[in-house]
Design a protein around this motif. Structure first.
Motif, short mmCIF file in Angstrom:
data_model
loop_
_atom_site.label_atom_id
_atom_site.label_comp_id
_atom_site.label_asym_id
_atom_site.label_seq_id
_atom_site.Cartn_x
_atom_site.Cartn_y
_atom_site.Cartn_z
N GLU A 103 0.90 -1.25 -0.01
CA GLU A 103 -0.01 -0.07 0.09
C GLU A 103 1.01 1.41 -0.11
OE1 GLU A 103 -3.82 -1.66 2.37
OE2 GLU A 103 -2.20 -0.90 3.58
N ALA A 104 2.14 1.12 0.23
CA ALA A 104 3.19 2.27 0.38
C ALA A 104 4.59 1.64 0.11
CB ALA A 104 3.02 3.01 1.77
N ALA A 138 4.05 3.74 -9.12
CA ALA A 138 3.61 4.42 -7.85
C ALA A 138 2.97 6.04 -8.15
CB ALA A 138 4.47 4.59 -6.79
N LYS A 156 0.11 5.83 -5.58
CA LYS A 156 0.68 4.81 -4.38
C LYS A 156 1.61 5.64 -3.70
CE LYS A 156 0.68 0.69 -4.84
NZ LYS A 156 1.05 -0.75 -4.98
N PRO A 157 1.41 6.05 -2.13
CA PRO A 157 2.40 6.70 -1.62
C PRO A 157 3.86 5.87 -1.58
CG PRO A 157 0.27 6.25 -0.23
CD PRO A 157 0.28 5.24 -1.36
N PHE A 158 4.96 7.00 -1.51
CA PHE A 158 5.99 6.59 -1.40
C PHE A 158 6.97 7.41 -0.58
CE2 PHE A 158 5.80 8.87 -5.37
CZ PHE A 158 6.95 9.74 -5.46
N SER A 159 8.08 7.09 0.05
CA SER A 159 8.96 7.79 0.67
C SER A 159 10.23 7.42 0.62
CB SER A 159 8.58 8.08 2.25
OG SER A 159 8.59 6.73 2.66
N ARG A 210 8.77 2.30 12.31
CA ARG A 210 7.76 2.12 11.21
C ARG A 210 7.10 0.78 11.56
NH1 ARG A 210 8.66 5.37 5.73
NH2 ARG A 210 6.51 4.80 5.49
N GLU A 264 3.37 0.31 12.09
CA GLU A 264 2.28 0.80 11.30
C GLU A 264 1.38 -0.19 10.50
OE1 GLU A 264 4.28 3.25 8.08
OE2 GLU A 264 5.06 4.67 9.52
N GLU A 296 -0.36 0.09 7.63
CA GLU A 296 -0.29 0.13 6.23
C GLU A 296 0.74 -0.88 5.76
OE1 GLU A 296 -0.58 4.02 3.47
OE2 GLU A 296 1.23 3.90 4.55
N THR A 336 3.55 -2.11 3.83
CA THR A 336 4.63 -1.19 3.39
C THR A 336 5.78 -2.00 2.99
OG1 THR A 336 4.21 0.37 4.99
CG2 THR A 336 6.43 0.57 4.08
#
Length: 249
Positions: free
Chosen positions: A38-39, A120, A125-128, A215, A218, A220, A222
């Protein structure tokens, strides 16, 4: 190569940043990992490193001249780009010359991360990222100048080695064989020079582990995507996390 951190919603994927142009295959577990997530979390954003590559005259690659033979320096200059962000060679920081030089002797196409990043962005789709460009530059700045000079000397003595190593490593990666990836890496002369592995892998693994531990609670799903070499050998990211893992593939 594709691992679940037990009891969490976090998975690790060992990637290859570049593929040999002769083999553009991506194993099915890469697509599976992307679809599961999801991320996404990547190492860093490559274009942001560009402002950190150049140095003033006192700290540029000209410092390497006493450490390389005249012939090796001449060969390196001859293949170096004459324009763009990487030119001229003498204005680059020594570590930047070290990172860029092997790619001048490789025929490559983009690897896992650029493909995932495009998907993404297209799918929102969230990314970091695990680190900033400043973090990367600070880590690479610790490579001893003598190690940079020795590595470039070895490279110029065997300019086919980067492509050979890349192709062998890609084959092992396609099989999900971390042990063979590690064995191939330690057979590469540059990899065994003092300070290089520490700066490129070990120090960053420790920093990433500290950030990832924050993290683990979390909810989500990941996916953390890092170069496969960060998952094998002494001081790897899994060891630094000190958290049990289970193989997904």
């Amino acid at each position: 190569m594709y691992l679940q951190l037990t009891g969490t919603h976090v998975r690790l994927l060992g990637s290859m940043h570049l593929f040999p142009s002769t083999s553009r295959r991506t194993p099915p577990w890469v697509a599976e990992a992307y679809d599961w997530a999801e991320a996404l979390v990547f190492e860093s954003d490559p274009p942001t490193i560009l402002p950190f590559l150049k140095a003033d005259a006192r700290h540029g690659a000209a410092q390497l001249l006493p450490l390389l033979s005249a012939d090796a320096w001449s060969q390196l200059q001859a293949v170096w780009p004459v324009e763009g962000a990487l030119a001229p060679l003498v204005e680059l920081r020594p570590w930047a010359a070290l990172i860029v030089a092997p790619t001048l002797f490789q025929q490559v196409v983009e690897g896992v991360e650029p493909r995932m990043l495009r998907s993404a962005i297209a799918q929102a789709k969230p990314f970091s990222y695990l680190e900033t460009a400043e973090d990367v530059a600070a880590a690479l700045e610790t490579i001893p100048l003598e190690a940079v000079g020795a590595a470039l000397g070895l490279l110029m003595a065997d300019r086919e080695e980067p492509q050979r190593t890349l192709e062998r490593m890609h084959d092992a990666w396609l099989d999900g064989d971390l042990q063979t990836v590690q064995r191939i890496a330690i057979e590469s002369p540059m990899f065994n020079l003092p300070g290089i592995r520490h700066a490129i892998l070990d120090a960053r693994n420790r920093a990433w582990a500290a950030r990832l531990k924050e993290r683990l609670d979390e909810r989500e799903r990941t996916l953390v995507v890092v170069g496969a070499l960060h998952l094998c050998g002494p001081g790897n990211l899994i060891e630094c996390l000190a958290h049990p893992v289970e193989a997904v593939f």
